[in-house]
Scaffold this motif. Structure first.
Motif, short mmCIF file in Angstrom:
data_model
loop_
_atom_site.label_atom_id
_atom_site.label_comp_id
_atom_site.label_asym_id
_atom_site.label_seq_id
_atom_site.Cartn_x
_atom_site.Cartn_y
_atom_site.Cartn_z
N LYS A 122 100.81 -4.01 -80.66
CA LYS A 122 99.85 -5.08 -80.34
C LYS A 122 98.67 -4.54 -79.54
N GLU A 123 98.93 -3.68 -78.55
CA GLU A 123 97.86 -3.15 -77.71
C GLU A 123 96.92 -2.24 -78.50
N ALA A 124 97.47 -1.45 -79.40
CA ALA A 124 96.63 -0.60 -80.23
C ALA A 124 95.69 -1.45 -81.09
N ALA A 125 96.21 -2.54 -81.64
CA ALA A 125 95.38 -3.43 -82.44
C ALA A 125 94.30 -4.09 -81.60
N VAL A 126 94.65 -4.45 -80.36
CA VAL A 126 93.67 -5.05 -79.45
C VAL A 126 92.53 -4.07 -79.16
N ILE A 127 92.87 -2.80 -78.93
CA ILE A 127 91.85 -1.79 -78.65
C ILE A 127 90.93 -1.60 -79.85
N ALA A 128 91.51 -1.61 -81.05
CA ALA A 128 90.69 -1.47 -82.26
C ALA A 128 89.68 -2.61 -82.37
N GLU A 129 90.13 -3.84 -82.12
CA GLU A 129 89.22 -4.98 -82.20
C GLU A 129 88.18 -4.94 -81.08
N PHE A 130 88.59 -4.46 -79.92
CA PHE A 130 87.68 -4.34 -78.78
C PHE A 130 86.54 -3.38 -79.11
N GLU A 131 86.87 -2.23 -79.70
CA GLU A 131 85.83 -1.26 -80.04
C GLU A 131 84.94 -1.77 -81.17
N ALA A 132 85.51 -2.48 -82.13
CA ALA A 132 84.71 -3.04 -83.21
C ALA A 132 83.70 -4.05 -82.68
N LEU A 169 82.51 5.11 -89.68
CA LEU A 169 83.56 6.10 -89.86
C LEU A 169 83.97 6.73 -88.54
N ALA A 170 83.05 6.79 -87.60
CA ALA A 170 83.33 7.39 -86.29
C ALA A 170 83.83 6.35 -85.28
N CYS A 171 83.81 5.11 -85.70
CA CYS A 171 84.19 4.02 -84.79
C CYS A 171 85.27 3.19 -85.48
N ILE A 172 85.09 1.93 -85.59
CA ILE A 172 85.99 1.06 -86.35
C ILE A 172 85.15 0.21 -87.30
N GLU A 173 84.09 -0.37 -86.76
CA GLU A 173 83.11 -1.12 -87.55
C GLU A 173 81.71 -0.79 -87.02
N TYR A 174 80.71 -0.90 -87.87
CA TYR A 174 79.30 -0.86 -87.50
C TYR A 174 78.81 0.51 -87.02
N GLY A 175 79.61 1.19 -86.20
CA GLY A 175 79.17 2.43 -85.58
C GLY A 175 78.47 2.17 -84.27
N THR A 176 77.97 3.25 -83.66
CA THR A 176 77.18 3.13 -82.43
C THR A 176 75.71 3.36 -82.78
N ALA A 177 75.34 4.58 -83.10
CA ALA A 177 73.94 4.85 -83.46
C ALA A 177 73.51 4.09 -84.71
N THR A 178 74.44 3.88 -85.64
CA THR A 178 74.08 3.19 -86.88
C THR A 178 74.10 1.67 -86.75
N ALA A 179 74.75 1.14 -85.71
CA ALA A 179 74.85 -0.32 -85.59
C ALA A 179 73.48 -1.00 -85.56
N PRO A 180 72.50 -0.50 -84.78
CA PRO A 180 71.16 -1.12 -84.84
C PRO A 180 70.50 -0.96 -86.21
N MET A 181 70.82 0.12 -86.91
CA MET A 181 70.26 0.32 -88.25
C MET A 181 70.79 -0.72 -89.22
#
Length: 385
Positions: A122-132, A169-181
């Motif tokens: 459960k905690e691993a899934a929470v962390i994944a959603e948090f980062e997304a 690919l480096a994150c879970i969704e959207y990315g960091t540098a690519t998210a604004p793109m």
């Protein structure tokens, strides 16, 4: 995000077994292979060998690794030892330690094995959603910077430059540098992205270009050393990169070559932004150049280069190739993934994986709480907790 018309993430649970599934990013863009991780050893191997990479994803993978360790550990002491091994898999990305420790702290509150396994999952899934969600917010805050440039250019294309792969690919969704793109593209802003190839493993040419192309974003792959030339000639409006570890004073560790891009941007008065979630800040380090550990990887990553061989599958480089060597068929054309030696066989090579960009060269940070300058005062204002 989408890959081959399917919504997919770079890591997920297999609901039918005690297994974690990942995209093997070593083989993209020429092969799309899903790999199973069943033990902590599998996770350590995947992190070390870069089946998975990128600070947020490494952190989430470490969190999933705690789950697998909990499944196979018979005692609390064994579980703790496995988690120490997980945290040591790669030294530079601070998210790995954060993800492992966060799950482990919750797991150790439970008395029996079954409760620990359930909690870890459960905690691993929470962390994944948090980062997304963090990455989605980075996109929301970062798009305003691109919009401002678009207005100044009266709607002409905004030319962005990025280094390495800081995408979904480096994150879970959207990315960091690519998210604004991605956010800019969805809002109809005309953008074009210069994609550094990012030697030695070509994460930009292989992964960022693959991502952007599947999303329909205009992009051009360039050699790592072309960025300065483009900036000198007014062909770059903004640089956005990710980071694997950033000090609370604003020093940024990212893929080797980032520092040179920051120097070129500074010399040409081009804004240089770093996109990151709060989990990538290291709140214990002040001097990035002196204190951030820089991973030195296998020199063969420099000496050899990998790609798809488009020559006849039965004859390439003057050698006969058996059908067993052919790894996949794409668009009715057979390909073989090959590694080739570039320098003289006996020439030594060095492979420093990261460098540190001093805060003075960073225009600002884009985080899940908004943008700020790369100073201790501004960072702590945004993250007082």
């Amino acid at each position: 995000m989408k890959a081959d018309e399917k919504n997919i993430r770079p890591i997920w649970f297999d609901n039918d077994s005690e297994t974690v599934k990942i995209i093997d990013q070593r083989l993209l863009p020429h092969e799309f292979v899903i790999t199973d991780l069943s033990t902590a050893d599998d996770v350590i191997m995947a992190i070390k060998e870069m089946y998975v990479r990128g600070a947020p994803l490494i952190g989430v993978t470490g969190a999933y690794g705690v789950y697998l360790a909990a499944v196979h550990s018979k005692t609390e002491d064994e579980l703790i030892r496995e988690c120490e091994r997980l945290k040591a898999a790669r030294p530079t990305a601070v998210n790995l330690v954060w993800g492992v420790d966060k799950v482990l702290s919750e797991v150790l509150k439970k008395e029996n094995v079954s409760e620990r396994i359930d909690t870890a999952r459960k905690e691993a899934a929470v962390i994944a959603e948090f980062e997304a969600e963090n990455c989605r917010k980075i996109g929301e805050y970062g798009v305003s910077l691109i919009e401002a440039i678009s207005r100044k250019k009266h709607g002409k294309p905004v030319n962005l430059l990025t280094h390495c792969n800081a995408g979904w690919l480096a994150c879970i969704e959207y990315g960091t540098a690519t998210a604004p793109m991605y956010a800019a593209y969805e809002k109809g802003i005309d953008i074009h992205v210069w994609v550094d190839e990012t030697r030695p493993l070509n994460q930009g040419a292989r992964l960022t270009a693959w991502e952007l192309g599947r999303h329909g974003i205009q992009h051009t792959v360039i050699t790592d050393n072309a960025g300065g030339h483009l900036m000198q000639h007014g062909m770059v409006d903004m640089v956005i990169v990710g980071t694997d570890r950033t000090t609370y004073t604003g020093d940024v560790a990212n893929k080797i070559g980032t520092y040179l891009k920051a120097l070129a941007a500074k010399d040409n008065n081009i804004p240089f932004y770093v996109a990151l979630p709060s989990t990538t800040f290291d709140w214990t380090l002040r001097d990035g150049l002196a204190e951030i550990p820089i991973e030195e990887r296998d020199p063969d990553e420099v000496r050899y280069i990998q790609g798809a061989d488009h020559t006849s599958p039965l004859k390439a480089c003057g050698q006969e190739i058996s059908p067993d060597e052919i790894k996949y068929v794409q668009n009715s054309e057979q390909h073989t993934i090959r590694s080739v030696l570039v320098p003289p066989e006996n020439s030594p090579a060095a492979n420093y994986a990261f460098d540190v960009t001093p805060a003075r060269l960073v225009t600002g940070f884009i985080t899940e709480r908004g943008s700020c300058k790369a100073t201790e005062e501004e960072i702590k204002r945004l993250f007082p907790d």
